[in-house]
Design an enzyme around this catalytic site. Sequence first.
Site, PDB file in Angstrom:
ATOM      1  N   ASP A 231      37.768  41.338  42.661  1.00 39.46           N
ATOM      2  CA  ASP A 231      37.595  39.982  43.170  1.00 39.46           C
ATOM      3  C   ASP A 231      36.595  39.299  42.229  1.00 39.46           C
ATOM      4  O   ASP A 231      35.865  39.960  41.483  1.00 39.46           O
ATOM      5  CB  ASP A 231      37.111  39.975  44.613  1.00 39.46           C
ATOM      6  CG  ASP A 231      37.421  38.636  45.289  1.00 39.46           C
ATOM      7  OD1 ASP A 231      37.629  37.635  44.566  1.00 39.46           O
ATOM      8  OD2 ASP A 231      37.452  38.575  46.523  1.00 39.46           O
TER       9      ASP A 231
HETATM   10  C1  BGC Z   1      38.252  35.108  46.510  1.00 39.58           C
HETATM   11  C2  BGC Z   1      39.608  35.564  46.017  1.00 39.58           C
HETATM   12  C3  BGC Z   1      40.130  34.614  44.986  1.00 39.58           C
HETATM   13  C4  BGC Z   1      39.126  34.534  43.860  1.00 39.58           C
HETATM   14  C5  BGC Z   1      39.546  33.596  42.742  1.00 39.58           C
HETATM   15  C6  BGC Z   1      37.293  34.818  45.376  1.00 39.58           C
HETATM   16  O1  BGC Z   1      36.186  34.122  45.843  1.00 39.58           O
HETATM   17  O2  BGC Z   1      37.689  36.067  47.365  1.00 39.58           O
HETATM   18  O3  BGC Z   1      40.499  35.676  47.098  1.00 39.58           O
HETATM   19  O4  BGC Z   1      41.381  35.022  44.544  1.00 39.58           O
HETATM   20  O5  BGC Z   1      37.893  34.054  44.363  1.00 39.58           O
HETATM   21  O6  BGC Z   1      39.457  32.287  43.153  1.00 39.58           O
END
Ligand code: BGC
Length: 795
Positions: A231
Amino acid sequence: MSDQRHAERLVSRLTMEEKAAMGSGAGFWRSEAVSRLGIPSVQMNDGPHGLRIPADDPENAWSSRPATCFPTASCIAGSWDMELVAEVGAAIAEECRAFGTDLLLGPGVNIKRTPLCGRNFEYYSEDPFLAGELGAAFVRGAQHVGVGATVKHFACNNSEYQRMTIDVRVDERPLREIYLRAFERIVRLAQPWAVMAAYNQVNGHFACEHEELLEEILRGAWEYPGVVVSDWMAVYDRVKAVASGLDLEMPGPSSKNDDAVAQAVRDGRLSEETLNRRALSMVRLALRAAECAEGRPAGRVRETPAEEIRGEEAESHHQLARRSAAESMVLIKNEPPPERGTTRTGRAPKRGASSAPVLPLDLSEFSSLAVVGRFAEVPRYEGGGSSKVRATRVESVLEGLRELIAKLPHDSRPEVKVAGGYGEDGTAEVSEIEEAAAVVRDADAALLIVGLPDSVESEGFDRAGLELPKGQVELIRRVCAEQPRAAVTIVAGAPLEIASWLDEAPSVLLAGLAGQAGGGALVDVVTGAVNPGGKLAETWPVRLEDTPCYLNYPGEAGYVRYGEGIFVGYRGYEARRIQPALPFGHGLSYSRFTYGTPSADRGEASDDEELVVRVPIKNESSRDGTEVVQLYVEAPECRCARPPKELAAFTKLRVSAGDEREAVLVVEGEAFRYWDPEVSGWVCQGGEYRLHVGSSSQDIRGAVSVTVVPAEPVRPPLTERSTLNEWLAHPQGRELLEAMIPPQLQQTFQAAGAAETEMFRNMPLVKLPRLTQGMITEDQVRQAVRSVSRRSDGA
Ligand code: BGC
C-alpha cells in the site's frame, strides 16, 4: 520462447542495482522501466469503483480526470450479482485502457468487522464467501479486458483507526476462516495480477514484511504467481519486506531503500536469489501489461492517453452505472401508508388500491410529490480518500424525477415540492424540519432522502458512531407523521442506527453510495421502473454494543485484539442470540416470492465434491422480479465452536410474474470444512448437516439434511497433553490406553462415581503416572505417544 523463459532471461541480464530499483516505483503511479532491456513501466491507478487518474493540476493536488463513478463496493454488494459486478469491472478496465492504466488498484475485499470502519464503503461484505465471490467476479471482468486487478488490502485492514501502525492480533482460525478466505477464493478463482499488502501489522509483523502471509500462505499454499505491491507508503523496512515476499514498494522512487536492498545482498543479509524472484515478478508484470497494451484500440495508448472518457463510452458506462445502482438498492421495508382511503390532501388516489405499500410511487396518481433532503439535489454518491472518482457527470434525484414527469401526459404531472431538510454537514435544524413538515403535509406523497455527509465516511479514519447526523431522526419522524405516504431513502456506505425510528416509517429503501447515476437509479426504483431485488451484505445492529467486536474495537496501546474470533457479522449475532435491526441477507421486492421444499441431489456428501440443492421459487405477484436465494450450512456437534449458520451458496433468480423457477444452489465441499488450529489445516467434521434455504439469514424457508463423510478423516494428533477422553475417542488411542491400565486400577476406576470418572477423564495423559502413583509409568506414557503418532503417520 515462453513468457516465463523470456522473463527469466531478462532478469539474468539485469544488474543488481537495476533489480533493486525495480522494487520501488518510478513515481507515484508507475513502476520503474529498464529501457536498455525493453522492460516497460507499469501504470497503476485507483480503484476500486472507478478510475482515478490525477490531473496534474498545480492548483489542486486532489483533482483527477473525469471517469465513470460506479456504485461503491458496499452498494454493489447488495446486488449479490456476479455477472453485474464483472460487467462493472470490465467497464472500469475499459476506461483504464483508454487512459493507459495497466493495473487497477482494486477491488477491496476486507471483511467488515465493525460498521464503523471508515472504509467499509470500499468493501463488499462481512461474509468471506460473498466477498470472495464478488471480488473474483470483479477481477475476472477487469482482467478479461486486459487490465490487471489488485486485490487489497492484504490482510486484516478492517478498520482505519491507526491503520498505518496498528497490530492486529488475530488467532489462526479467524484469520483463515474469515479474514483470508475472500483473498484465497479470489486468488484461486480469478488469478489477480497483483495483491496489495496492507498498512497494518498482523500478529506483530507489518503486512508488507509478513513472510508467513506473503510467502507461506499466499505464494505457498495458494500458489499465487503474481505481484505483491505495498500500500502507498506502507513499507517500513524494505530489506525485510523484500526478504518476506514484497515485490514492489509504492510510491517511488525510493533510492535510499533501493540502495539498502543492493547493499543487503552484497553483505549477504539478503540472498540474491530472493531479489531475483522479486525482480522476476516485476518483469513478468511489465511484459504482461505491455502485451495487453498492444491490443489497445489506439495502439500503445500509453503514449497518447485519452484526456477524458467521452461520447458513446461515457454514455454507455453511465447507463451501466445507473442499472447497477438500481440492481443493488435494498428495499428494507415497504408497508401501506398508515392512514388509508384518502391522501392527506383529501383526494382519493386516482388509481390502485390504497392498501398498497408506499412503494413504488405511481407519479401519475399524485397531484404533488414532496421531495425532502439536500441529497436529492446535491447527490452524495461515493466516499472520501483514494477511491474518490471525479465523475463524468452526476445525476440527481430531482433531475431524474423531473425528466420522468415531463414524459407523463400533461394532466398527470404532479407538482414537485422541495425542502432541503438538512445542510451540508447533514444537520437538520429545527427550522429545516418545520419547513419539511409543512411541505410534505400539503403533498400527496413524500420522498425523503437521509444519510451521512461526505465528511463522515472516508479512508483514513473511522466513524464515531452509528447515528445519523443531528436532527435527521427527528426529520424522519416529522415527515412520516405529517405524510403517511412517505418513502425514506438512506444514502450511506455502512449501517446506521435505524431501530429507533424504523417503526415510524412505512417504507425504507437503502440506496447506498450508488455512484454518479445513483440519482436516476433511485428514481427508477421508487417509481417501479426497476423492481428492487438487493439484499444486505452486512448486518445492521440495533446498537453499537451489539456488534460482535464491541469490546475489542478500536484497540489500545497500539494493538487491536480480534477477540470475537470467527464470530464476525451474522455469525456473531446468531451465536449470541442477539437480534439485529436488519439481518444479513435481508431485502424485499415489489414481487412476492414463495419457496417450495428444498431437495438435495443426494443424502450423503463429502468435503471434496459438490452437492446440489434445488428449490422451486414462485413469483406470486403481478410483477417480474428477482430473488437472491441463499443457502446456509449448519454444522453438527464439533470439538471446535461453529457458528449457527454460514453462507455456503446463493443464486439470483429472475422470475416473471406468476411464474415458478427452480433455484439451483451448488454447495462446494469446502463449505463443510473449518480451520482446525491443532491440525493447522482445513478439517471436515463428519455427521449430519442442515442446509437452510431462505430469503435472508433469518428468513429461512426450508431445510434439507445431508450426511457428510470426510474425504480424509483428519484428527488432531494425540499427545501426552491430550486428555484421557481424547485418547478414548481415538481408535488406536483407546487401545493403547486400555492396554496400559493394570486390572487393579481398572477396579478403582470402575468404583468411582460419575463425577469423579469425568474428572479423571479430563486429565491429560501425562498426569497418569502421578495419579496412579507409578502403577502407570512415565515410560509407558512416552511409549503410547510414540506408537500412536507412528500409527497415524501410517508407519
Ligand atoms: C490506499 C490504497 C490506494 C493507495 C493509492 C492508499 O492510501 O490505502 O487503497 O490504492 O493509497 O492511492
